[in-house]
Design a protein around this motif. Structure first.
Motif, PDB file in Angstrom:
ATOM      1  N   PHE A 210       0.837  -1.201   0.000  1.00 13.01           N
ATOM      2  CA  PHE A 210       0.000   0.000   0.000  1.00 13.01           C
ATOM      3  C   PHE A 210       0.873   1.252   0.000  1.00 13.01           C
ATOM      4  CE2 PHE A 210      -2.144   3.390   2.390  1.00 13.01           C
ATOM      5  CZ  PHE A 210      -3.281   3.561   1.625  1.00 13.01           C
ATOM      6  N   LEU A 211       1.889   1.284   0.823  1.00  8.44           N
ATOM      7  CA  LEU A 211       2.757   2.453   0.926  1.00  8.44           C
ATOM      8  C   LEU A 211       3.603   2.678  -0.326  1.00  8.44           C
ATOM      9  CD1 LEU A 211       3.839   2.126   4.656  1.00  8.44           C
ATOM     10  CD2 LEU A 211       2.181   3.734   3.663  1.00  8.44           C
TER      11      LEU A 211
ATOM     12  N   LEU B 207       2.367   2.384  -3.325  1.00  5.78           N
ATOM     13  CA  LEU B 207       1.479   2.920  -4.357  1.00  5.78           C
ATOM     14  C   LEU B 207       1.648   4.428  -4.475  1.00  5.78           C
ATOM     15  CD1 LEU B 207      -1.813   1.028  -3.461  1.00  5.78           C
ATOM     16  CD2 LEU B 207      -0.346   0.599  -5.442  1.00  5.78           C
ATOM     17  N   ARG B 208       1.229   4.972  -5.618  1.00  3.34           N
ATOM     18  CA  ARG B 208       1.170   6.424  -5.753  1.00  3.34           C
ATOM     19  C   ARG B 208       0.187   6.968  -4.732  1.00  3.34           C
ATOM     20  NH1 ARG B 208      -0.554   7.095 -11.828  1.00  3.34           N
ATOM     21  NH2 ARG B 208      -2.025   5.629 -10.976  1.00  3.34           N
ATOM     22  N   VAL B 209       0.415   8.178  -4.290  1.00  2.00           N
ATOM     23  CA  VAL B 209      -0.454   8.794  -3.285  1.00  2.00           C
ATOM     24  C   VAL B 209      -1.887   8.863  -3.791  1.00  2.00           C
ATOM     25  CG1 VAL B 209      -0.899  10.913  -1.988  1.00  2.00           C
ATOM     26  CG2 VAL B 209       1.433  10.071  -2.221  1.00  2.00           C
TER      27      VAL B 209
ATOM     28  N   ASP C 134      -3.409   6.780  -5.736  1.00  2.00           N
ATOM     29  CA  ASP C 134      -4.009   5.450  -5.603  1.00  2.00           C
ATOM     30  C   ASP C 134      -4.292   5.111  -4.144  1.00  2.00           C
ATOM     31  OD1 ASP C 134      -4.078   4.995  -8.312  1.00  2.00           O
ATOM     32  OD2 ASP C 134      -2.192   3.885  -8.358  1.00  2.00           O
ATOM     33  N   GLN C 135      -3.433   5.557  -3.237  1.00  2.00           N
ATOM     34  CA  GLN C 135      -3.689   5.353  -1.810  1.00  2.00           C
ATOM     35  C   GLN C 135      -4.988   6.043  -1.395  1.00  2.00           C
ATOM     36  OE1 GLN C 135      -0.210   6.816   0.196  1.00  2.00           O
ATOM     37  NE2 GLN C 135       1.036   5.034  -0.333  1.00  2.00           N
TER      38      GLN C 135
ATOM     39  N   LEU D 112      -8.008   4.144  -2.777  1.00  2.00           N
ATOM     40  CA  LEU D 112      -8.312   2.939  -2.004  1.00  2.00           C
ATOM     41  C   LEU D 112      -9.000   3.275  -0.683  1.00  2.00           C
ATOM     42  CD1 LEU D 112      -5.131   0.731  -2.528  1.00  2.00           C
ATOM     43  CD2 LEU D 112      -7.437   0.299  -3.389  1.00  2.00           C
ATOM     44  N   VAL D 113      -8.516   4.301  -0.010  1.00  2.00           N
ATOM     45  CA  VAL D 113      -9.141   4.708   1.250  1.00  2.00           C
ATOM     46  C   VAL D 113     -10.562   5.196   0.994  1.00  2.00           C
ATOM     47  CG1 VAL D 113      -9.036   6.389   3.135  1.00  2.00           C
ATOM     48  CG2 VAL D 113      -6.963   5.177   2.417  1.00  2.00           C
TER      49      VAL D 113
ATOM     50  N   THR E 203     -10.576  -3.369  -2.393  1.00  2.00           N
ATOM     51  CA  THR E 203     -11.032  -3.098  -1.027  1.00  2.00           C
ATOM     52  C   THR E 203     -12.241  -3.930  -0.606  1.00  2.00           C
ATOM     53  OG1 THR E 203     -12.332  -1.213  -1.820  1.00  2.00           O
ATOM     54  CG2 THR E 203     -10.115  -0.751  -0.984  1.00  2.00           C
TER      55      THR E 203
END
Length: 149
Positions: free
Chosen positions: A7-8, A10-12, A14-15, A18-19, A72
């Motif tokens: 997760f970390l 990933l591009r911001v 994409d983060q 996902l959230v 997710t």
């Protein structure tokens, strides 16, 4: 720990996606339990805004929404996730400028029970619910478009 590391990496953007998808899936799941469908649909369409004209960049976003919802879902949803996935995708798509079409259909295998399934489309593309070839076995009962400008 491995999932967190991935997760970390990933591009911001994409983060955040996902959230956002995980939060929406949780809210939709809760909404499906405590609200009528019409109330939930009205709240979700109000929350997501109205789609603008889609562009090539927005259409590429549909693939990212598909990815985020599918990644997710196993962590947020239990059995029968199709309606929750479709509704969460609706909000994500409209917020990215894409029109949406929620479809619900039913099928029956021989003398077996009737099975219902929901899927989300944008610009004629299936975003959640499986490949179009699989969806053709369902008889459509409901089609709801996101409100447009």
């Amino acid at each position: 720990m491995r999932r967190l590391r991935r997760f970390l990496q990933l591009r911001v953007s994409d983060q955040f996606l996902l959230v956002e998808a995980a939060l929406l899936l949780g809210l939709v799941r809760l909404g499906l339990r405590v609200l009528s469908f019409s109330t939930l649909w009205r709240l979700l369409t109000r929350f997501s805004g109205r789609p603008s004209r889609s562009s090539g960049a927005a259409l590429r976003q549909a693939d990212r929404v598909t990815w985020a919802v599918s990644v997710t879902s196993p962590y947020v949803l239990s059995a029968r996730p199709c309606l929750a996935q479709a509704l969460a995708a609706q909000v994500l798509l409209v917020r990215r400028g894409l029109p949406t079409l929620l479809r619900v259909g039913v099928t029956r295998a021989g003398r077996g029970p009737v099975q219902a399934h929901a899927w989300m489309e944008t610009d004629g593309r299936v975003v959640t619910g499986g490949p179009r070839s699989e969806l053709e076995r369902y008889t459509p009962l409901l089609a709801l478009e996101s409100p447009t400008r």
